[in-house]
Scaffold this active site. Structure first.
Site, short mmCIF file in Angstrom:
data_model
loop_
_atom_site.label_atom_id
_atom_site.label_comp_id
_atom_site.label_asym_id
_atom_site.label_seq_id
_atom_site.Cartn_x
_atom_site.Cartn_y
_atom_site.Cartn_z
N LYS A 1 0.87 -1.18 0.00
CA LYS A 1 0.00 0.00 0.00
C LYS A 1 0.89 1.22 0.00
O LYS A 1 2.06 1.15 0.40
CB LYS A 1 -0.90 0.00 1.25
CG LYS A 1 -2.15 0.82 1.12
CD LYS A 1 -3.24 0.12 0.35
CE LYS A 1 -4.42 1.02 0.13
NZ LYS A 1 -5.60 0.31 -0.40
N ASP B 1 -7.08 4.44 -4.47
CA ASP B 1 -7.74 4.27 -3.16
C ASP B 1 -8.37 5.63 -2.87
O ASP B 1 -8.60 6.41 -3.83
CB ASP B 1 -6.72 3.85 -2.08
CG ASP B 1 -7.37 3.41 -0.77
OD1 ASP B 1 -7.86 2.29 -0.71
OD2 ASP B 1 -7.42 4.22 0.19
P1 NDP Z 1 -13.04 7.73 -2.64
O1 NDP Z 1 -11.99 8.73 -2.40
O2 NDP Z 1 -13.55 7.52 -4.01
O3 NDP Z 1 -14.32 8.01 -1.69
C1 NDP Z 1 -14.20 8.07 -0.32
C2 NDP Z 1 -15.53 8.53 0.25
O4 NDP Z 1 -15.47 8.45 1.67
C3 NDP Z 1 -15.88 9.96 -0.09
O5 NDP Z 1 -17.26 10.09 -0.20
C4 NDP Z 1 -15.35 10.73 1.12
O6 NDP Z 1 -16.04 11.96 1.34
C5 NDP Z 1 -15.65 9.74 2.23
N1 NDP Z 1 -14.68 9.92 3.34
C6 NDP Z 1 -13.34 9.82 3.28
N2 NDP Z 1 -12.78 10.05 4.47
C7 NDP Z 1 -13.79 10.28 5.30
C8 NDP Z 1 -13.88 10.59 6.68
N3 NDP Z 1 -12.77 10.67 7.45
N4 NDP Z 1 -15.12 10.74 7.19
C9 NDP Z 1 -16.23 10.64 6.42
N5 NDP Z 1 -16.21 10.35 5.12
C10 NDP Z 1 -15.02 10.18 4.57
O7 NDP Z 1 -12.46 6.35 -2.04
P2 NDP Z 1 -12.91 4.86 -2.37
O8 NDP Z 1 -14.37 4.81 -2.58
O9 NDP Z 1 -12.01 4.35 -3.41
O10 NDP Z 1 -12.51 4.11 -1.02
C11 NDP Z 1 -13.42 4.00 0.08
C12 NDP Z 1 -12.95 2.89 1.01
O11 NDP Z 1 -12.88 1.65 0.29
C13 NDP Z 1 -11.54 3.07 1.61
O12 NDP Z 1 -11.51 2.47 2.88
C14 NDP Z 1 -10.66 2.25 0.67
O13 NDP Z 1 -9.46 1.83 1.28
C15 NDP Z 1 -11.60 1.07 0.40
N6 NDP Z 1 -11.30 0.30 -0.79
C16 NDP Z 1 -11.28 0.89 -2.03
C17 NDP Z 1 -11.05 0.14 -3.16
C18 NDP Z 1 -11.14 0.72 -4.53
O14 NDP Z 1 -11.08 -0.06 -5.50
N7 NDP Z 1 -11.32 2.01 -4.69
C19 NDP Z 1 -10.70 -1.30 -3.06
C20 NDP Z 1 -10.84 -1.84 -1.72
C21 NDP Z 1 -11.09 -1.05 -0.64
P3 NDP Z 1 -15.55 13.30 0.59
O15 NDP Z 1 -15.98 13.12 -0.83
O16 NDP Z 1 -16.24 14.40 1.29
O17 NDP Z 1 -14.08 13.32 0.74
#
Ligand code: NDP
Length: 452
Positions: free
Chosen positions: A127, A167
């Site tokens: 990572k 991510d």
């Molecule tokens: P994105 O950046 O696309 O989206 C993240 C979302 O979570 C946004 O809506 C963001 O809000 C919100 N968010 C982030 N931090 C916080 C916080 N501290 N409190 C509240 N809301 C928060 O990321 P992903 O969708 O890619 O990833 C989401 C999760 O999934 C993570 O844990 C990641 O590690 C996991 N994951 C992702 C994969 C992938 O293929 N993308 C694969 C496997 C796991 P805002 O828009 O306001 O920032």
């Protein structure tokens, strides 16, 4: 004897890597979940596998300098933790978020080892990321940051060495800038990154894979209890890549997602979230969910300032199935109590480590089904590996082909985790099943490869 060994390892980690609370949390969960295996197969302790597996094979920390939009030099930290290559080249995403530190990257990299093993594919765990915040930055500034980040990272990655992906904060735009710089510096056009654009080596279905995979997993989980997602009221946290494609697949399967969130607030739309409007707000215009609420008089917006104390509004909306899909430790004990009170039957983790340990204990203790992240969200990395396969053979499969493979992989992961739980007298506990199944594959490979 086994408990003492686990405690010793955890204490030692606290001494050698102070201040990495998320990493301890992830380590503690894995080491205790695999206890039934360690108790009946002494070879893992005899070969010092626990001591070895909690330490990354390599950690790279570097300075990233770039010029902001007013031509001032800015500086952030960059990380790549290459945790374990026992079963394949390192693979795992890059996170750009102001909260990223070494402990965050280590927790994510450690989880990635076992998740990748569960997919049945040959990929090791890694990572990386930075405490850079792409939010509200111009495309030009994001590009200059990505170029500066890759100018160091390229030395450590490669298509059969280490293959990063996206991510939080690293989506299609960032992968494009990172890949462009990698290609320029190395004069190589190859699959050293996944999540690439469809016209330049990306896989159809990769964008959807984590969310779709999470829903396929949830459906398998429910089916094993004679139920399914059709007609179920669902709540999803986040509104990024994972959340959006979770919502899309839920709608396709006849479920009704009624809520989602971002870092500023939550929307509750009892009629069901409109996926096209959600994509327009978040993917195209990169706006807050407040803009979605303005489109629908029957949708309610709850600002983060009005969240329950110690909790998150999205989990206090009644649902049958909850999909935490935003970030780590976002579903707390306060939230778990609300979910149980409202009759939730399944919590299916889309994000990495989104549920706090006390919340997991409460959910399990109250009969709520629980799908752990390393199994439920493995569809993203599995499809990244499918992208690597397509790159290696210089082909591109169509969307249906990728989706069928993804679906089958999620069915296989569910079966493996469920059967393994049963084998170690923990029927129904997928935390035990997923961790033991992933650990065994990696640990056996480490033993077979000797002390390297
Ligand atoms: P994105 O950046 O696309 O989206 C993240 C979302 O979570 C946004 O809506 C963001 O809000 C919100 N968010 C982030 N931090 C916080 C916080 N501290 N409190 C509240 N809301 C928060 O990321 P992903 O969708 O890619 O990833 C989401 C999760 O999934 C993570 O844990 C990641 O590690 C996991 N994951 C992702 C994969 C992938 O293929 N993308 C694969 C496997 C796991 P805002 O828009 O306001 O920032």
């Amino acid at each position: 004897m086994v408990t003492e060994k686990i405690e010793y390892i955890l204490e030692d980690l606290k001494r050698s890597s102070p201040g990495q609370s998320e990493f301890y949390q992830a380590t503690q969960e894995v080491l205790y979940a695999i206890k039934p295996l360690l108790e009946c197969e002494p070879k893992y302790l005899e070969n010092n596998i626990l001591e070895r597996i909690v330490i990354p094979e390599r950690t790279v920390i570097f300075r990233v300098n770039w010029l902001d939009d007013s031509n001032k030099v800015q500086t952030k930290l960059g990380y790549r933790v290459q945790f374990n290559s026992a079963i394949g080249p390192y693979k795992g995403g890059l996170r750009f978020h102001p909260t990223v530190n070494l402990g965050t990257v280590k927790f994510l990299g450690f989880e990635q080892i076992f998740k990748n093993a569960l997919t049945g594919l040959q990929i090791g765990g890694a990572k990386g990321g930075s405490n850079f915040d792409p939010k509200a930055k111009s495309d030009g500034e994001v590009m200059r940051f990505c170029q500066a980040f890759m100018t160091e990272l390229y030395k450590h990655i490669g298509y059969n060495r280490d293959v990063p992906a996206g991510d939080i904060g690293v989506g299609a735009r960032e992968i494009g800038y990172l890949f462009g710089q990698y290609k320029k510096i190395t004069s190589q056009f190859n699959g050293a990154l996944t999540g690439k654009g469809i016209n330049w080596g990306g896989s159809l279905g990769r964008k959807q894979a984590t969310g779709y995979g999470s829903v396929y997993f949830a459906n398998e989980h429910l089916k094993s209890y004679g139920k399914d997602l059709e007609g179920k009221i669902c709540t999803v946290s986040g509104s990024g890549n994972v959340a959006i494609y979770t919502i899309e697949k839920l709608i396709q399967l006849g479920a009704k997602p009624v809520a989602c969130s971002d870092s500023k607030g939550t929307i509750y739309h009892p009629a069901g979230i409109d996926i096209a409007s959600l994509k327009a707000v978040k993917e195209i215009h990169r706006e807050s969910l407040k803009s979605y609420a303005k489109l629908y008089p029957d949708a309610k917006y709850i600002d983060v300032a009005h969240y329950p104390q110690g909790g998150h509004a999205v989990w206090h909306i009644p649902c049958d199935v909850a999909f935490p899909s935003a970030t780590q430790n976002e579903l707390t004990l306060v939230d778990a109590k609300a979910l149980v009170k409202n009759g939730c039957i399944l919590v299916n983790e889309g994000a990495n480590m989104p549920t706090t340990p006390d919340a997991i204990e409460y959910l399990l203790g109250n009969g709520v089904l629980f799908s752990p992240a390393k199994a439920a969200n493995a569809g993203g990395v599995a499809t990244s590996q499918l992208e690597m396969s397509q790159n290696a053979s210089m082909t591109q499969w169509n969307f249906e082909e990728v989706d069928i493979k993804l679906h089958q992989i999620m069915i296989n992961i569910f079966k493996l985790a469920s059967d393994t739980a049963k084998e170690y007298n923990s029927e129904g506990n997928l935390i035990v099943g997923a961790n033991i199944a992933g650990f065994k594959k990696v640990a056996n490979s480490m033993i077979e490869q000797g002390a390297v």
